[in-house]
Design a protein around this motif. Sequence first.
Motif, short mmCIF file in Angstrom:
data_model
loop_
_atom_site.label_atom_id
_atom_site.label_comp_id
_atom_site.label_asym_id
_atom_site.label_seq_id
_atom_site.Cartn_x
_atom_site.Cartn_y
_atom_site.Cartn_z
N MET A 1 82.13 13.01 74.59
CA MET A 1 81.03 12.37 73.91
C MET A 1 80.23 11.56 74.93
N GLU A 2 78.98 11.88 74.99
CA GLU A 2 78.11 11.23 75.97
C GLU A 2 77.47 9.99 75.35
N LEU A 3 77.56 8.88 76.02
CA LEU A 3 76.94 7.65 75.55
C LEU A 3 75.49 7.60 76.01
N ARG A 4 74.62 7.18 75.11
CA ARG A 4 73.20 7.07 75.44
C ARG A 4 72.84 5.61 75.67
N THR A 5 71.88 5.41 76.49
CA THR A 5 71.41 4.04 76.75
C THR A 5 70.39 3.67 75.67
N ILE A 6 70.11 2.40 75.58
CA ILE A 6 69.13 1.90 74.60
C ILE A 6 67.77 2.52 74.89
N GLU A 7 67.42 2.68 76.17
CA GLU A 7 66.14 3.27 76.54
C GLU A 7 66.03 4.71 76.03
N GLN A 8 67.13 5.47 76.14
CA GLN A 8 67.12 6.85 75.67
C GLN A 8 66.94 6.91 74.15
N VAL A 9 67.63 6.04 73.44
CA VAL A 9 67.53 6.00 71.97
C VAL A 9 66.11 5.62 71.56
N LYS A 11 63.40 6.05 73.29
CA LYS A 11 62.52 7.17 73.63
C LYS A 11 62.59 8.24 72.54
N GLU A 12 63.80 8.56 72.05
CA GLU A 12 63.97 9.54 70.97
C GLU A 12 63.27 9.07 69.70
N ILE A 13 63.39 7.78 69.39
CA ILE A 13 62.73 7.23 68.19
C ILE A 13 61.22 7.35 68.33
N ALA A 14 60.68 7.03 69.50
CA ALA A 14 59.24 7.13 69.73
C ALA A 14 58.77 8.58 69.60
N GLU A 15 59.54 9.55 70.15
CA GLU A 15 59.19 10.96 70.04
C GLU A 15 59.20 11.42 68.59
#
Length: 178
Positions: A1-9, A11-15
Amino acid sequence: MELRTIEQVEKEIAETKAALNDVHGSETEVYARIVGYYRAVKHWNKGKRDEFDQRKMFTLEASKEYDITAADEPCDCAAPKKLAKEEQPVMNTESVSYEMYVRKTCPNCPPVKAFMADLEMPGRSIDVDTDEGLAEAGSKGVFAAPTVIFYNNAGVETARCHNVEELEAVVNKVAVTA
């Protein structure tokens, strides 16, 4: 399981938000029953269209508004049992009042009047055959006689009944929860 950073999350929300802003739908054609058959609402005449616009659609969330006890507890949807006269629970009528809309020539009004006369509850009877009664009925959205509207102690409408069976269900619910 890969952990995502807050920046990645973020970015996904913005997309996802950008993708949702680019969603374009099409006009929906609404069909409803009119004079015995279904027809597109946009083809109805003005009078029928106005009548359609006044209709209220049933939703479970909105139905809680018509709960005479105004409680947020789960509903016991089983039909209320008819109790013998001596088994009738005592009802707390201090917090409930009613308005009963009736007509002199209405064949369904006498049983409703008799039922309401047996209750020890503050309320009033309104004759919709009079101009004043008809105007009041219209302002409350009453379209049929008999109609009994119950109000809680804050004056908020909590139930609307049109026959003895509906009245028994409302009165039994109040009696059980009182």
